[in-house]
Enzyme design. Structure first.
Site, PDB file in Angstrom:
ATOM      1  N   LYS A   1      67.010  44.173  49.795  1.00 14.94           N
ATOM      2  CA  LYS A   1      66.340  42.887  49.919  1.00 14.94           C
ATOM      3  C   LYS A   1      66.575  42.013  48.692  1.00 14.94           C
ATOM      4  CE  LYS A   1      62.941  44.876  53.025  1.00 14.94           C
ATOM      5  NZ  LYS A   1      61.648  45.573  53.145  1.00 14.94           N
TER       6      LYS A   1
ATOM      7  N   GLN B   1      56.419  47.027  49.454  1.00 13.86           N
ATOM      8  CA  GLN B   1      57.216  47.961  50.250  1.00 13.86           C
ATOM      9  C   GLN B   1      56.314  49.085  50.750  1.00 13.86           C
ATOM     10  OE1 GLN B   1      60.489  47.723  51.178  1.00 13.86           O
ATOM     11  NE2 GLN B   1      60.065  49.508  52.442  1.00 13.86           N
TER      12      GLN B   1
ATOM     13  N   ASP C   1      55.733  38.410  54.165  1.00 15.35           N
ATOM     14  CA  ASP C   1      56.045  39.547  55.029  1.00 15.35           C
ATOM     15  C   ASP C   1      55.094  39.612  56.216  1.00 15.35           C
ATOM     16  OD1 ASP C   1      57.677  41.700  55.666  1.00 15.35           O
ATOM     17  OD2 ASP C   1      56.495  43.153  54.544  1.00 15.35           O
TER      18      ASP C   1
END
Length: 279
Positions: free
Chosen positions: A54, A98, A121
């Site tokens: 990413k 994450q 996200d």
């Protein structure tokens, strides 16, 4: 019949090109690049690989990245404090935690420490509510990517019967909300659904997101249906029996190269949008 492949790699390139142009315009007007902070707890090899990928994609489109790496022993309180500091930092536009985090950490508490305006996200309860009520906000990246992929192929959703297999708060549940907002008739299923095969046989659109290799058998798929395989299991195997399903479906995503590239593209696009909104 052989299904048309929904090429997420190709579609994501168009979105990434547009995102790069917006990032450059933002940098020119503001004097700084949009910035995504990635938070990694522990040293899980797969998670480390995902974060590295990413950050590499950020660099390719002109987005800055800030890596926050914490030891596996980090407590919930320490993680919440780190995320809260990023939420308060005006030079950070988006925050990605994450997941999964170590078992002793309250992941939901950590997610909720992300400021809504930086939840690129789409993992907070605020973002889920925005998706459910059709209000402005950030989409969960995989569901948002799925909708963009379907749009790129001009696949109609109004009036269609959609079956979502999976109920996670960042994939199954929100993709159902987004499909419902497009006037699809949505049925949620999961690994314990009685007679899952019959539900799939009636579906015009199937989104498989349960995390079980080839759970959805090819013979279950309604002829001409749209099949979106959002699962990823060892060996590049999805949640759908791909070869058999492709003989019956009208459109199908590959694994890999379908949903995955769209997820990252949406993450980066939402980071630039957060920067634009926050200036």
């Amino acid at each position: 019949m052989s299904a048309t492949v929904l090429d997420g790699t190709a579609v994501s390139h168009s979105l990434l090109d547009a995102t790069a142009a917006r990032a450059a315009a933002f940098a020119a007007s503001s004097g700084r690049t949009p910035t995504l902070a990635t938070v990694l707890v522990g040293d899980d090899p797969a998670s480390r690989t995902y974060v590295k990928m990413k950050r590499s994609r950020c660099a390719k489109v002109g987005i800055g990245s800030r890596a926050v790496e914490l030891p596996a022993s980090t407590t919930t309180e320490q993680l919440v404090a780190a995320i809260s500091a990023l939420s308060a930092d005006p030079t950070v536009d988006g925050i990605l935690l994450q997941h999964p985090v170590p078992a002793h950490v309250d992941e939901r508490a950590a997610f909720e420490a992300i400021a809504p305006g930086k939840d690129v996200d789409g993992v907070t309860m605020h973002s889920f509510a925005a998706m459910a009520f059709g209000e402005p906000g950030f989409h969960s990246c995989t569901p948002g990517g799925i909708l963009r992929l379907l749009d790129a192929y001009d696949l109609p959703l109004t009036g269609r019967r959609a079956v979502v297999i999976g109920r996670s708060p960042i994939l199954g549940k929100p993709v159902g909300m987004l499909l419902l907002a497009r006037d699809a008739t949505v049925t949620y299923c999961h690994s314990r659904t009685a007679d899952l095969a019959e539900a799939v046989r009636e579906a015009d659109v199937v989104v498989a997101a349960v995390g079980r290799p080839e759970l959805v058998r090819g013979e279950w798929v309604k002829p001409g249906a749209v099949v979106v395989d959002a699962g990823y299991n060892p060996g590049n195997v999805g949640d759908v029996e791909h070869a058999a399903a492709a003989e019956r479906a009208g459109h199908i995503t590959p694994v890999p190269g379908g949903v995955g590239p769209m997820t990252i593209a949406v993450l980066l696009e939402q980071t630039v949008r957060a920067a634009e909104a926050g200036r």
